[in-house]
Design a protein around this motif. Structure first.
Motif, PDB file in Angstrom:
ATOM      1  N   GLN A   7      39.955  41.358  29.670  1.00 48.15           N
ATOM      2  CA  GLN A   7      39.005  42.160  30.450  1.00 48.15           C
ATOM      3  C   GLN A   7      39.633  43.467  30.917  1.00 48.15           C
ATOM      4  O   GLN A   7      40.828  43.540  31.184  1.00 48.15           O
ATOM      5  CB  GLN A   7      38.537  41.365  31.679  1.00 48.15           C
ATOM      6  CG  GLN A   7      37.457  42.059  32.508  1.00 48.15           C
ATOM      7  CD  GLN A   7      36.997  41.227  33.684  1.00 48.15           C
ATOM      8  OE1 GLN A   7      37.686  40.306  34.118  1.00 48.15           O
ATOM      9  NE2 GLN A   7      35.816  41.538  34.204  1.00 48.15           N
ATOM     10  N   THR A   8      38.797  44.481  31.022  1.00 49.07           N
ATOM     11  CA  THR A   8      39.216  45.781  31.554  1.00 49.07           C
ATOM     12  C   THR A   8      39.077  45.797  33.073  1.00 49.07           C
ATOM     13  O   THR A   8      38.070  45.349  33.632  1.00 49.07           O
ATOM     14  CB  THR A   8      38.356  46.905  30.956  1.00 49.07           C
ATOM     15  OG1 THR A   8      38.574  46.962  29.555  1.00 49.07           O
ATOM     16  CG2 THR A   8      38.712  48.250  31.572  1.00 49.07           C
TER      17      THR A   8
ATOM     18  N   VAL B 122      42.454  54.454  36.269  1.00 46.64           N
ATOM     19  CA  VAL B 122      42.596  54.488  34.813  1.00 46.64           C
ATOM     20  C   VAL B 122      42.360  53.065  34.301  1.00 46.64           C
ATOM     21  O   VAL B 122      42.994  52.127  34.782  1.00 46.64           O
ATOM     22  CB  VAL B 122      43.996  54.975  34.390  1.00 46.64           C
ATOM     23  CG1 VAL B 122      44.149  54.919  32.866  1.00 46.64           C
ATOM     24  CG2 VAL B 122      44.247  56.391  34.897  1.00 46.64           C
ATOM     25  N   PRO B 123      41.452  52.858  33.340  1.00 52.02           N
ATOM     26  CA  PRO B 123      41.169  51.500  32.865  1.00 52.02           C
ATOM     27  C   PRO B 123      42.256  50.966  31.936  1.00 52.02           C
ATOM     28  O   PRO B 123      42.775  51.689  31.080  1.00 52.02           O
ATOM     29  CB  PRO B 123      39.841  51.657  32.119  1.00 52.02           C
ATOM     30  CG  PRO B 123      39.801  53.089  31.695  1.00 52.02           C
ATOM     31  CD  PRO B 123      40.554  53.862  32.739  1.00 52.02           C
ATOM     32  N   PHE B 124      42.594  49.680  32.123  1.00 52.91           N
ATOM     33  CA  PHE B 124      43.521  48.970  31.250  1.00 52.91           C
ATOM     34  C   PHE B 124      42.854  47.688  30.774  1.00 52.91           C
ATOM     35  O   PHE B 124      42.148  47.026  31.545  1.00 52.91           O
ATOM     36  CB  PHE B 124      44.825  48.630  31.983  1.00 52.91           C
ATOM     37  CG  PHE B 124      45.652  49.834  32.347  1.00 52.91           C
ATOM     38  CD1 PHE B 124      46.657  50.280  31.507  1.00 52.91           C
ATOM     39  CD2 PHE B 124      45.424  50.522  33.533  1.00 52.91           C
ATOM     40  CE1 PHE B 124      47.417  51.394  31.833  1.00 52.91           C
ATOM     41  CE2 PHE B 124      46.170  51.634  33.868  1.00 52.91           C
ATOM     42  CZ  PHE B 124      47.171  52.076  33.011  1.00 52.91           C
ATOM     43  N   LEU B 125      43.108  47.334  29.524  1.00 52.66           N
ATOM     44  CA  LEU B 125      42.609  46.075  28.981  1.00 52.66           C
ATOM     45  C   LEU B 125      43.679  45.012  29.195  1.00 52.66           C
ATOM     46  O   LEU B 125      44.770  45.091  28.621  1.00 52.66           O
ATOM     47  CB  LEU B 125      42.284  46.216  27.493  1.00 52.66           C
ATOM     48  CG  LEU B 125      41.701  44.967  26.833  1.00 52.66           C
ATOM     49  CD1 LEU B 125      40.303  44.662  27.390  1.00 52.66           C
ATOM     50  CD2 LEU B 125      41.640  45.122  25.308  1.00 52.66           C
ATOM     51  N   PHE B 126      43.377  44.017  30.030  1.00 46.86           N
ATOM     52  CA  PHE B 126      44.339  42.971  30.367  1.00 46.86           C
ATOM     53  C   PHE B 126      44.181  41.789  29.422  1.00 46.86           C
ATOM     54  O   PHE B 126      43.092  41.220  29.301  1.00 46.86           O
ATOM     55  CB  PHE B 126      44.156  42.545  31.818  1.00 46.86           C
ATOM     56  CG  PHE B 126      44.595  43.624  32.776  1.00 46.86           C
ATOM     57  CD1 PHE B 126      45.923  43.736  33.155  1.00 46.86           C
ATOM     58  CD2 PHE B 126      43.684  44.554  33.258  1.00 46.86           C
ATOM     59  CE1 PHE B 126      46.338  44.746  34.009  1.00 46.86           C
ATOM     60  CE2 PHE B 126      44.095  45.572  34.114  1.00 46.86           C
ATOM     61  CZ  PHE B 126      45.430  45.664  34.482  1.00 46.86           C
ATOM     62  N   ILE B 127      45.301  41.454  28.768  1.00 41.54           N
ATOM     63  CA  ILE B 127      45.308  40.385  27.766  1.00 41.54           C
ATOM     64  C   ILE B 127      46.275  39.300  28.232  1.00 41.54           C
ATOM     65  O   ILE B 127      47.495  39.520  28.261  1.00 41.54           O
ATOM     66  CB  ILE B 127      45.738  40.916  26.386  1.00 41.54           C
ATOM     67  CG1 ILE B 127      44.821  42.065  25.941  1.00 41.54           C
ATOM     68  CG2 ILE B 127      45.736  39.789  25.358  1.00 41.54           C
ATOM     69  CD1 ILE B 127      45.241  42.729  24.637  1.00 41.54           C
ATOM     70  N   PRO B 128      45.773  38.112  28.605  1.00 46.77           N
ATOM     71  CA  PRO B 128      46.656  37.033  29.050  1.00 46.77           C
ATOM     72  C   PRO B 128      47.292  36.323  27.850  1.00 46.77           C
ATOM     73  O   PRO B 128      46.612  35.964  26.890  1.00 46.77           O
ATOM     74  CB  PRO B 128      45.709  36.101  29.810  1.00 46.77           C
ATOM     75  CG  PRO B 128      44.369  36.334  29.194  1.00 46.77           C
ATOM     76  CD  PRO B 128      44.339  37.766  28.730  1.00 46.77           C
TER      77      PRO B 128
ATOM     78  N   ASN C  38      37.571  51.855  27.595  1.00 47.63           N
ATOM     79  CA  ASN C  38      37.826  50.591  28.279  1.00 47.63           C
ATOM     80  C   ASN C  38      38.904  49.756  27.601  1.00 47.63           C
ATOM     81  O   ASN C  38      39.417  48.815  28.205  1.00 47.63           O
ATOM     82  CB  ASN C  38      36.544  49.756  28.370  1.00 47.63           C
ATOM     83  CG  ASN C  38      35.602  50.246  29.442  1.00 47.63           C
ATOM     84  OD1 ASN C  38      35.982  50.362  30.595  1.00 47.63           O
ATOM     85  ND2 ASN C  38      34.385  50.563  29.053  1.00 47.63           N
ATOM     86  N   THR C  39      39.240  50.077  26.360  1.00 48.38           N
ATOM     87  CA  THR C  39      40.161  49.215  25.616  1.00 48.38           C
ATOM     88  C   THR C  39      41.365  49.956  25.037  1.00 48.38           C
ATOM     89  O   THR C  39      42.182  49.337  24.359  1.00 48.38           O
ATOM     90  CB  THR C  39      39.420  48.516  24.455  1.00 48.38           C
ATOM     91  OG1 THR C  39      38.863  49.508  23.576  1.00 48.38           O
ATOM     92  CG2 THR C  39      38.312  47.618  24.958  1.00 48.38           C
ATOM     93  N   GLU C  40      41.511  51.253  25.302  1.00 51.10           N
ATOM     94  CA  GLU C  40      42.568  51.986  24.605  1.00 51.10           C
ATOM     95  C   GLU C  40      43.958  51.787  25.210  1.00 51.10           C
ATOM     96  O   GLU C  40      44.971  51.998  24.543  1.00 51.10           O
ATOM     97  CB  GLU C  40      42.238  53.473  24.523  1.00 51.10           C
ATOM     98  CG  GLU C  40      42.174  54.199  25.853  1.00 51.10           C
ATOM     99  CD  GLU C  40      41.856  55.680  25.666  1.00 51.10           C
ATOM    100  OE1 GLU C  40      41.864  56.163  24.520  1.00 51.10           O
ATOM    101  OE2 GLU C  40      41.585  56.345  26.685  1.00 51.10           O
ATOM    102  N   HIS C  41      44.055  51.374  26.500  1.00 48.75           N
ATOM    103  CA  HIS C  41      45.351  51.120  27.124  1.00 48.75           C
ATOM    104  C   HIS C  41      45.535  49.608  27.250  1.00 48.75           C
ATOM    105  O   HIS C  41      44.722  48.933  27.894  1.00 48.75           O
ATOM    106  CB  HIS C  41      45.434  51.793  28.488  1.00 48.75           C
ATOM    107  CG  HIS C  41      45.073  53.243  28.474  1.00 48.75           C
ATOM    108  ND1 HIS C  41      45.508  54.108  27.481  1.00 48.75           N
ATOM    109  CD2 HIS C  41      44.298  53.985  29.314  1.00 48.75           C
ATOM    110  CE1 HIS C  41      45.034  55.319  27.732  1.00 48.75           C
ATOM    111  NE2 HIS C  41      44.291  55.267  28.821  1.00 48.75           N
TER     112      HIS C  41
END
Length: 305
Positions: free
Chosen positions: A161-162, A167-173, A199-202
Protein backbone atom coordinates in the motif's frame (compact mmCIF):
# COMPACT_ATOMS: atom_id res chain seq x y z
CA UNK A 1 33.58 33.97 -9.43
CA UNK A 2 31.61 32.90 -6.35
CA UNK A 3 32.72 30.40 -3.71
CA UNK A 4 29.99 28.30 -2.12
CA UNK A 5 30.80 26.54 1.16
CA UNK A 6 29.05 23.41 2.34
CA UNK A 7 29.09 21.08 5.33
CA UNK A 8 29.04 17.31 4.80
CA UNK A 9 27.10 15.36 7.45
CA UNK A 10 26.06 11.75 7.98
CA UNK A 11 22.41 11.69 9.05
CA UNK A 12 20.61 9.11 11.24
CA UNK A 13 23.80 7.80 12.79
CA UNK A 14 26.09 8.63 15.70
CA UNK A 15 29.16 7.17 13.98
CA UNK A 16 31.12 8.52 11.00
CA UNK A 17 30.57 6.74 7.67
CA UNK A 18 27.13 5.48 8.68
CA UNK A 19 23.73 6.94 7.95
CA UNK A 20 22.87 8.97 4.87
CA UNK A 21 25.29 11.52 3.43
CA UNK A 22 24.09 15.09 3.01
CA UNK A 23 25.66 18.30 1.71
CA UNK A 24 24.28 21.40 3.46
CA UNK A 25 24.72 24.81 1.81
CA UNK A 26 23.85 28.12 3.47
CA UNK A 27 22.53 30.20 0.58
CA UNK A 28 21.63 33.88 0.66
CA UNK A 29 18.67 33.18 -1.61
CA UNK A 30 20.31 34.25 -4.85
CA UNK A 31 21.13 30.85 -6.35
CA UNK A 32 18.75 30.00 -9.20
CA UNK A 33 16.93 26.67 -9.19
CA UNK A 34 18.81 25.41 -12.25
CA UNK A 35 22.17 25.98 -10.56
CA UNK A 36 21.09 24.27 -7.33
CA UNK A 37 20.04 21.25 -9.37
CA UNK A 38 23.40 21.20 -11.16
CA UNK A 39 25.22 21.34 -7.83
CA UNK A 40 23.22 18.38 -6.53
CA UNK A 41 24.03 16.46 -9.71
CA UNK A 42 27.72 17.35 -9.38
CA UNK A 43 27.96 16.15 -5.77
CA UNK A 44 25.83 13.07 -6.62
CA UNK A 45 24.66 12.42 -3.07
CA UNK A 46 21.16 11.12 -2.50
CA UNK A 47 20.19 14.68 -1.47
CA UNK A 48 21.68 18.15 -1.20
CA UNK A 49 19.94 20.89 0.80
CA UNK A 50 20.14 24.68 0.58
CA UNK A 51 19.23 26.70 3.71
CA UNK A 52 17.85 30.06 2.57
CA UNK A 53 16.12 33.07 4.12
CA UNK A 54 12.44 32.36 4.68
CA UNK A 55 9.92 34.10 2.44
CA UNK A 56 7.16 34.10 5.07
CA UNK A 57 6.75 35.33 8.65
CA UNK A 58 5.98 31.91 10.15
CA UNK A 59 9.29 30.11 9.41
CA UNK A 60 12.89 30.72 10.45
CA UNK A 61 14.47 29.46 7.22
CA UNK A 62 13.48 28.04 3.84
CA UNK A 63 14.78 24.65 2.66
CA UNK A 64 15.32 23.71 -0.98
CA UNK A 65 16.06 19.99 -1.36
CA UNK A 66 17.48 18.30 -4.46
CA UNK A 67 18.34 14.75 -5.49
CA UNK A 68 20.74 14.38 -8.45
CA UNK A 69 17.70 14.45 -10.77
CA UNK A 70 14.81 16.36 -9.19
CA UNK A 71 13.80 18.87 -6.53
CA UNK A 72 11.74 17.42 -3.66
CA UNK A 73 9.02 19.35 -1.80
CA UNK A 74 10.15 17.72 1.45
CA UNK A 75 12.57 15.01 2.60
CA UNK A 76 13.45 13.69 6.02
CA UNK A 77 17.20 13.36 6.18
CA UNK A 78 17.89 16.79 4.57
CA UNK A 79 15.50 18.43 7.04
CA UNK A 80 17.07 16.70 10.04
CA UNK A 81 20.58 17.33 8.70
CA UNK A 82 19.92 21.02 8.00
CA UNK A 83 18.63 21.54 11.54
CA UNK A 84 21.67 19.76 12.94
CA UNK A 85 24.07 21.97 10.97
CA UNK A 86 22.25 25.15 12.02
CA UNK A 87 22.39 24.07 15.65
CA UNK A 88 25.90 22.66 15.59
CA UNK A 89 27.47 25.68 13.93
CA UNK A 90 25.69 28.04 16.31
CA UNK A 91 26.05 25.76 19.32
CA UNK A 92 26.29 28.58 21.86
CA UNK A 93 22.81 29.82 20.92
CA UNK A 94 21.22 26.48 21.82
CA UNK A 95 19.88 26.01 25.33
CA UNK A 96 19.96 22.78 27.31
CA UNK A 97 17.05 20.53 26.35
CA UNK A 98 14.65 21.37 23.55
CA UNK A 99 15.22 24.02 20.85
CA UNK A 100 12.82 24.68 17.97
CA UNK A 101 13.38 25.69 14.36
CA UNK A 102 10.66 26.06 11.71
CA UNK A 103 11.49 25.43 8.05
CA UNK A 104 9.49 26.66 5.08
CA UNK A 105 9.22 23.74 2.61
CA UNK A 106 7.29 22.69 -0.46
CA UNK A 107 4.59 21.13 1.75
CA UNK A 108 4.32 24.06 4.16
CA UNK A 109 6.06 24.86 7.42
CA UNK A 110 7.79 21.95 9.16
CA UNK A 111 8.78 22.10 12.84
CA UNK A 112 12.06 20.52 13.96
CA UNK A 113 13.23 20.09 17.56
CA UNK A 114 16.96 20.12 18.33
CA UNK A 115 17.84 18.50 21.66
CA UNK A 116 21.07 19.53 23.40
CA UNK A 117 22.79 17.99 26.41
CA UNK A 118 26.22 18.47 27.99
CA UNK A 119 27.89 16.67 25.09
CA UNK A 120 26.26 18.72 22.34
CA UNK A 121 23.31 17.82 20.12
CA UNK A 122 21.84 14.50 21.24
CA UNK A 123 18.93 14.21 18.78
CA UNK A 124 17.01 16.05 16.07
CA UNK A 125 13.27 15.42 15.74
CA UNK A 126 11.10 16.31 12.74
CA UNK A 127 7.31 16.59 12.87
CA UNK A 128 5.76 15.32 9.65
CA UNK A 129 2.41 15.96 8.02
CA UNK A 130 -0.65 13.84 8.79
CA UNK A 131 -0.30 10.52 6.93
CA UNK A 132 -2.47 9.87 3.90
CA UNK A 133 -3.21 6.25 3.00
CA UNK A 134 -3.32 5.56 -0.72
CA UNK A 135 -4.39 2.62 -2.86
CA UNK A 136 -3.54 -1.03 -2.23
CA UNK A 137 -1.49 -2.70 -4.97
CA UNK A 138 -3.04 -6.09 -5.65
CA UNK A 139 -0.65 -7.76 -8.13
CA UNK A 140 1.66 -9.64 -5.74
CA UNK A 141 3.34 -11.60 -8.52
CA UNK A 142 4.36 -8.35 -10.23
CA UNK A 143 5.66 -6.99 -6.91
CA UNK A 144 7.77 -10.14 -6.49
CA UNK A 145 9.13 -9.77 -10.03
CA UNK A 146 10.04 -6.14 -9.31
CA UNK A 147 12.18 -7.24 -6.35
CA UNK A 148 13.60 -10.43 -7.98
CA UNK A 149 11.85 -12.48 -5.29
CA UNK A 150 9.31 -15.30 -5.16
CA UNK A 151 5.66 -14.40 -4.42
CA UNK A 152 6.08 -16.53 -1.28
CA UNK A 153 8.60 -13.94 -0.01
CA UNK A 154 5.87 -11.27 0.16
CA UNK A 155 3.98 -11.05 3.46
CA UNK A 156 0.27 -11.61 2.66
CA UNK A 157 -1.29 -10.72 6.04
CA UNK A 158 -0.87 -6.98 5.44
CA UNK A 159 -1.26 -5.07 2.17
CA UNK A 160 1.14 -3.60 -0.35
CA UNK A 161 0.00 0.00 0.00
CA UNK A 162 0.98 3.61 -0.63
CA UNK A 163 1.28 5.98 2.34
CA UNK A 164 2.47 9.59 2.29
CA UNK A 165 3.34 12.44 4.64
CA UNK A 166 4.35 14.63 1.71
CA UNK A 167 5.91 12.18 -0.75
CA UNK A 168 4.13 8.86 -1.49
CA UNK A 169 5.97 5.55 -0.98
CA UNK A 170 4.76 2.07 -1.87
CA UNK A 171 5.26 -0.11 1.22
CA UNK A 172 5.97 -3.77 0.50
CA UNK A 173 6.05 -6.16 3.50
CA UNK A 174 8.61 -8.98 3.19
CA UNK A 175 8.42 -12.18 5.22
CA UNK A 176 12.06 -12.72 6.16
CA UNK A 177 15.40 -10.98 6.58
CA UNK A 178 16.94 -13.50 4.19
CA UNK A 179 14.53 -12.39 1.46
CA UNK A 180 15.33 -8.72 2.17
CA UNK A 181 19.00 -9.40 1.59
CA UNK A 182 18.24 -11.00 -1.79
CA UNK A 183 16.30 -8.03 -3.21
CA UNK A 184 17.49 -6.74 -6.58
CA UNK A 185 15.24 -4.07 -8.05
CA UNK A 186 14.42 -4.76 -11.69
CA UNK A 187 14.32 -1.39 -13.39
CA UNK A 188 12.63 -2.88 -16.48
CA UNK A 189 9.64 -4.01 -14.40
CA UNK A 190 9.70 -0.72 -12.50
CA UNK A 191 9.60 1.28 -15.77
CA UNK A 192 6.72 -0.83 -17.16
CA UNK A 193 4.45 -1.16 -14.14
CA UNK A 194 5.43 1.16 -11.27
CA UNK A 195 6.95 4.39 -12.62
CA UNK A 196 3.74 5.14 -14.50
CA UNK A 197 1.92 6.03 -11.25
CA UNK A 198 3.17 8.52 -8.63
CA UNK A 199 1.66 6.23 -5.96
CA UNK A 200 4.00 3.38 -6.86
CA UNK A 201 7.23 4.88 -8.20
CA UNK A 202 9.11 5.03 -4.84
CA UNK A 203 9.58 1.54 -3.40
CA UNK A 204 9.97 0.86 0.33
CA UNK A 205 10.46 -2.72 1.57
CA UNK A 206 10.56 -3.90 5.17
CA UNK A 207 10.42 -6.97 7.39
CA UNK A 208 9.77 -7.47 11.09
CA UNK A 209 12.90 -9.64 11.30
CA UNK A 210 15.79 -7.37 12.32
CA UNK A 211 19.56 -7.49 12.77
CA UNK A 212 19.52 -5.35 15.92
CA UNK A 213 17.48 -6.28 18.96
CA UNK A 214 16.35 -2.68 19.56
CA UNK A 215 14.94 -2.34 16.01
CA UNK A 216 11.29 -2.85 15.10
CA UNK A 217 11.76 -3.33 11.35
CA UNK A 218 14.57 -3.83 8.85
CA UNK A 219 14.10 -1.58 5.80
CA UNK A 220 15.36 -0.90 2.29
CA UNK A 221 14.23 1.91 -0.07
CA UNK A 222 14.63 2.22 -3.84
CA UNK A 223 13.86 5.44 -5.74
CA UNK A 224 15.24 5.43 -9.29
CA UNK A 225 12.78 8.22 -10.19
CA UNK A 226 14.75 10.45 -7.80
CA UNK A 227 18.09 9.28 -9.19
CA UNK A 228 18.59 7.10 -6.08
CA UNK A 229 19.24 3.42 -6.80
CA UNK A 230 19.03 2.64 -3.07
CA UNK A 231 18.85 5.00 -0.10
CA UNK A 232 20.67 4.24 3.19
CA UNK A 233 18.22 6.24 5.35
CA UNK A 234 14.88 7.68 4.27
CA UNK A 235 13.33 9.98 6.84
CA UNK A 236 10.42 11.01 4.65
CA UNK A 237 9.41 7.37 4.22
CA UNK A 238 9.91 6.46 7.88
CA UNK A 239 7.01 8.56 9.16
CA UNK A 240 4.57 6.91 6.73
CA UNK A 241 6.15 3.54 7.58
CA UNK A 242 5.31 4.11 11.24
CA UNK A 243 1.72 5.03 10.35
CA UNK A 244 1.44 1.93 8.14
CA UNK A 245 2.68 -0.32 10.97
CA UNK A 246 0.17 1.22 13.37
CA UNK A 247 -2.71 1.12 10.88
CA UNK A 248 -2.24 -2.59 10.17
CA UNK A 249 -1.51 -3.59 13.80
CA UNK A 250 2.07 -4.67 13.14
CA UNK A 251 3.06 -2.78 16.31
CA UNK A 252 1.11 -2.37 19.51
CA UNK A 253 0.97 0.05 22.42
CA UNK A 254 -0.94 0.20 25.69
CA UNK A 255 -1.36 3.93 25.11
CA UNK A 256 -2.06 6.09 22.07
CA UNK A 257 1.64 6.63 21.30
CA UNK A 258 3.70 4.08 19.37
CA UNK A 259 7.51 3.95 19.33
CA UNK A 260 9.20 2.34 16.33
CA UNK A 261 12.81 2.02 15.25
CA UNK A 262 13.72 1.33 11.61
CA UNK A 263 17.17 0.02 10.72
CA UNK A 264 18.17 0.79 7.14
CA UNK A 265 21.27 0.97 4.91
CA UNK A 266 22.89 -2.15 6.36
CA UNK A 267 23.12 -3.88 2.97
CA UNK A 268 24.90 -0.76 1.68
CA UNK A 269 27.47 -0.72 4.50
CA UNK A 270 25.91 2.47 5.96
CA UNK A 271 23.90 1.41 9.02
CA UNK A 272 21.17 3.91 9.87
CA UNK A 273 18.66 4.07 12.71
CA UNK A 274 15.52 6.17 12.51
CA UNK A 275 13.18 6.49 15.49
CA UNK A 276 9.50 7.05 14.67
CA UNK A 277 6.82 8.18 17.09
CA UNK A 278 3.17 7.91 16.05
CA UNK A 279 0.28 9.25 18.14
CA UNK A 280 -3.17 7.97 17.18
CA UNK A 281 -6.40 8.45 19.10
CA UNK A 282 -9.36 6.41 17.85
CA UNK A 283 -9.08 6.71 14.05
CA UNK A 284 -7.25 10.04 14.06
CA UNK A 285 -3.48 10.34 13.55
CA UNK A 286 -2.53 13.28 15.74
CA UNK A 287 1.22 13.31 15.29
CA UNK A 288 3.99 11.60 13.34
CA UNK A 289 7.61 12.34 14.23
CA UNK A 290 10.98 10.98 13.16
CA UNK A 291 14.25 11.49 14.98
CA UNK A 292 17.92 10.58 14.99
CA UNK A 293 21.36 12.07 15.28
CA UNK A 294 24.01 13.31 12.86
CA UNK A 295 27.78 13.43 12.57
CA UNK A 296 29.74 16.19 10.83
CA UNK A 297 32.14 14.40 8.50
CA UNK A 298 33.72 17.27 6.59
CA UNK A 299 33.32 20.48 4.63
CA UNK A 300 34.10 21.76 1.17
CA UNK A 301 33.66 24.50 -1.35
CA UNK A 302 32.54 24.91 -4.95
CA UNK A 303 33.79 27.71 -7.18
CA UNK A 304 31.02 28.92 -9.49
CA UNK A 305 31.32 31.44 -12.31
Amino acid sequence: MKTLHYTLVDVFTNKPFGGNQLAVFKDDGTLPTELMQKIARELNLSETVFIRPSRNNTADKELRIFTPQIELPIAGHPTVGAAYVLGNEQINSLTQGENKVVFETGVGDITVQIYKDNNGISSVEMTQKTPEFGPVYEDIERVAELLSLSPDDIERNIPVQTVSTGVPFLFIPIRTLAAMEKIKLRTDIWEQSFRVDSNTEHIFTFTSETMNEASTVHSRMFAPAMGIAEDPATGNASGPLGAYLVEHSVVSSSKQTYHIRSEQGIEMGRPSFIDVTVTKRAEQYEQVKISGNCVTIGSGQLVIE
